[in-house]
Design a protein around this motif. Structure first.
Motif, PDB file in Angstrom:
ATOM      1  N   SER A 118      -7.512   8.859   2.714  1.00 42.88           N
ATOM      2  CA  SER A 118      -8.549   8.268   1.864  1.00 42.88           C
ATOM      3  C   SER A 118      -9.555   7.549   2.741  1.00 42.88           C
ATOM      4  N   VAL A 119     -10.813   7.795   2.462  1.00 41.65           N
ATOM      5  CA  VAL A 119     -11.853   7.093   3.211  1.00 41.65           C
ATOM      6  C   VAL A 119     -12.255   5.782   2.524  1.00 41.65           C
ATOM      7  N   LYS A 120     -11.665   5.518   1.361  1.00 40.77           N
ATOM      8  CA  LYS A 120     -12.001   4.294   0.626  1.00 40.77           C
ATOM      9  C   LYS A 120     -11.133   3.135   1.124  1.00 40.77           C
ATOM     10  N   PRO A 121     -11.753   2.132   1.754  1.00 42.41           N
ATOM     11  CA  PRO A 121     -10.977   0.991   2.244  1.00 42.41           C
ATOM     12  C   PRO A 121     -10.130   0.327   1.158  1.00 42.41           C
ATOM     13  N   LEU A 122     -10.642   0.258  -0.068  1.00 43.46           N
ATOM     14  CA  LEU A 122      -9.888  -0.388  -1.145  1.00 43.46           C
ATOM     15  C   LEU A 122      -8.552   0.302  -1.377  1.00 43.46           C
ATOM     16  N   ASP A 123      -8.526   1.636  -1.343  1.00 41.52           N
ATOM     17  CA  ASP A 123      -7.265   2.363  -1.521  1.00 41.52           C
ATOM     18  C   ASP A 123      -6.260   1.983  -0.443  1.00 41.52           C
ATOM     19  N   ILE A 124      -6.734   1.924   0.792  1.00 43.10           N
ATOM     20  CA  ILE A 124      -5.859   1.604   1.915  1.00 43.10           C
ATOM     21  C   ILE A 124      -5.394   0.153   1.827  1.00 43.10           C
ATOM     22  N   GLU A 125      -6.307  -0.753   1.512  1.00 44.04           N
ATOM     23  CA  GLU A 125      -5.941  -2.177   1.402  1.00 44.04           C
ATOM     24  C   GLU A 125      -4.855  -2.385   0.350  1.00 44.04           C
ATOM     25  N   LEU A 126      -5.060  -1.816  -0.815  1.00 43.58           N
ATOM     26  CA  LEU A 126      -4.067  -1.992  -1.883  1.00 43.58           C
ATOM     27  C   LEU A 126      -2.731  -1.374  -1.509  1.00 43.58           C
ATOM     28  N   ALA A 127      -2.758  -0.210  -0.883  1.00 41.50           N
ATOM     29  CA  ALA A 127      -1.513   0.438  -0.473  1.00 41.50           C
ATOM     30  C   ALA A 127      -0.758  -0.429   0.542  1.00 41.50           C
ATOM     31  N   LEU A 128      -1.477  -1.031   1.473  1.00 44.44           N
ATOM     32  CA  LEU A 128      -0.827  -1.893   2.461  1.00 44.44           C
ATOM     33  C   LEU A 128      -0.246  -3.147   1.811  1.00 44.44           C
ATOM     34  N   LEU A 129      -0.967  -3.721   0.854  1.00 46.11           N
ATOM     35  CA  LEU A 129      -0.441  -4.893   0.147  1.00 46.11           C
ATOM     36  C   LEU A 129       0.793  -4.522  -0.680  1.00 46.11           C
ATOM     37  N   VAL A 130       0.765  -3.376  -1.326  1.00 44.15           N
ATOM     38  CA  VAL A 130       1.940  -2.914  -2.078  1.00 44.15           C
ATOM     39  C   VAL A 130       3.133  -2.781  -1.138  1.00 44.15           C
ATOM     40  N   ALA A 131       2.896  -2.260   0.065  1.00 42.93           N
ATOM     41  CA  ALA A 131       3.982  -2.109   1.030  1.00 42.93           C
ATOM     42  C   ALA A 131       4.607  -3.463   1.373  1.00 42.93           C
ATOM     43  N   ILE A 132       3.794  -4.494   1.476  1.00 43.95           N
ATOM     44  CA  ILE A 132       4.332  -5.833   1.768  1.00 43.95           C
ATOM     45  C   ILE A 132       5.187  -6.317   0.601  1.00 43.95           C
ATOM     46  N   PHE A 133       4.703  -6.129  -0.611  1.00 43.77           N
ATOM     47  CA  PHE A 133       5.504  -6.527  -1.775  1.00 43.77           C
ATOM     48  C   PHE A 133       6.809  -5.737  -1.827  1.00 43.77           C
ATOM     49  N   GLU A 134       6.748  -4.452  -1.549  1.00 45.95           N
ATOM     50  CA  GLU A 134       7.959  -3.629  -1.562  1.00 45.95           C
ATOM     51  C   GLU A 134       8.944  -4.052  -0.476  1.00 45.95           C
ATOM     52  N   LEU A 135       8.428  -4.485   0.663  1.00 48.38           N
ATOM     53  CA  LEU A 135       9.284  -4.945   1.747  1.00 48.38           C
ATOM     54  C   LEU A 135      10.167  -6.111   1.310  1.00 48.38           C
ATOM     55  N   HIS A 136       9.628  -6.989   0.472  1.00 48.63           N
ATOM     56  CA  HIS A 136      10.321  -8.227   0.097  1.00 48.63           C
ATOM     57  C   HIS A 136      10.865  -8.258  -1.327  1.00 48.63           C
ATOM     58  N   ARG A 137      10.552  -7.282  -2.146  1.00 49.81           N
ATOM     59  CA  ARG A 137      10.803  -7.404  -3.591  1.00 49.81           C
ATOM     60  C   ARG A 137      12.259  -7.591  -3.976  1.00 49.81           C
ATOM     61  N   ASP A 138      13.195  -7.129  -3.179  1.00 47.97           N
ATOM     62  CA  ASP A 138      14.612  -7.289  -3.515  1.00 47.97           C
ATOM     63  C   ASP A 138      15.135  -8.688  -3.208  1.00 47.97           C
ATOM     64  N   ARG A 139      14.333  -9.482  -2.470  1.00 50.74           N
ATOM     65  CA  ARG A 139      14.808 -10.795  -2.046  1.00 50.74           C
ATOM     66  C   ARG A 139      13.986 -11.962  -2.577  1.00 50.74           C
ATOM     67  N   LEU A 140      12.707 -11.710  -2.896  1.00 49.82           N
ATOM     68  CA  LEU A 140      11.810 -12.812  -3.244  1.00 49.82           C
ATOM     69  C   LEU A 140      11.010 -12.502  -4.503  1.00 49.82           C
ATOM     70  N   PRO A 141      10.661 -13.548  -5.270  1.00 52.38           N
ATOM     71  CA  PRO A 141       9.771 -13.332  -6.414  1.00 52.38           C
ATOM     72  C   PRO A 141       8.334 -13.072  -5.926  1.00 52.38           C
ATOM     73  N   ALA A 142       7.541 -12.463  -6.789  1.00 52.97           N
ATOM     74  CA  ALA A 142       6.182 -12.052  -6.429  1.00 52.97           C
ATOM     75  C   ALA A 142       5.326 -13.217  -5.938  1.00 52.97           C
ATOM     76  N   ASP A 143       5.459 -14.396  -6.536  1.00 50.06           N
ATOM     77  CA  ASP A 143       4.612 -15.509  -6.102  1.00 50.06           C
ATOM     78  C   ASP A 143       4.922 -15.937  -4.667  1.00 50.06           C
ATOM     79  N   GLN A 144       6.176 -15.844  -4.274  1.00 48.35           N
ATOM     80  CA  GLN A 144       6.523 -16.185  -2.895  1.00 48.35           C
ATOM     81  C   GLN A 144       6.006 -15.122  -1.923  1.00 48.35           C
ATOM     82  N   ILE A 145       6.030 -13.868  -2.340  1.00 48.23           N
ATOM     83  CA  ILE A 145       5.490 -12.804  -1.497  1.00 48.23           C
ATOM     84  C   ILE A 145       3.984 -13.021  -1.322  1.00 48.23           C
TER      85      ILE A 145
END
Length: 80
Positions: free
Chosen positions: A30-57
């Motif tokens: 994707s050449v759209k920075p927004l797509d890449i930014e959101l995907a990277l942020l989702v990856a961070i949430f997925e990295l922690h989701r089994d251990r932490l609530p969303a607000d802490q992430i």
């Protein structure tokens, strides 16, 4: 023998290198920075989701930004 701080830094640099490679691959998807930014942020949430609530992430992300912004501000844009 490598001390723990050196080992941690080496692990970080390896992960950073892999992340930048993934970013290059994502730019071909994707050449759209927004797509890449959101995907990277989702990856961070997925990295922690089994251990932490969303607000802490979200707090983790904000703290990292507080650390990174001054570094990038001081080092400027590569084209500057």
């Amino acid at each position: 023998m490598t001390n723990p701080l050196d080992a941690n830094f080496n692990d970080y640099k390896k992960a950073e290198s892999q992340a930048l490679e993934i970013l290059q691959e994502m730019k071909t998807a994707s050449v759209k920075p927004l797509d890449i930014e959101l995907a990277l942020l989702v990856a961070i949430f997925e990295l922690h989701r089994d251990r932490l609530p969303a607000d802490q992430i979200g707090g983790i992300i904000r703290k990292h930004l507080e650390t990174l912004e001054p570094f990038y501000e001081a080092n400027g844009h590569p084209d500057s």
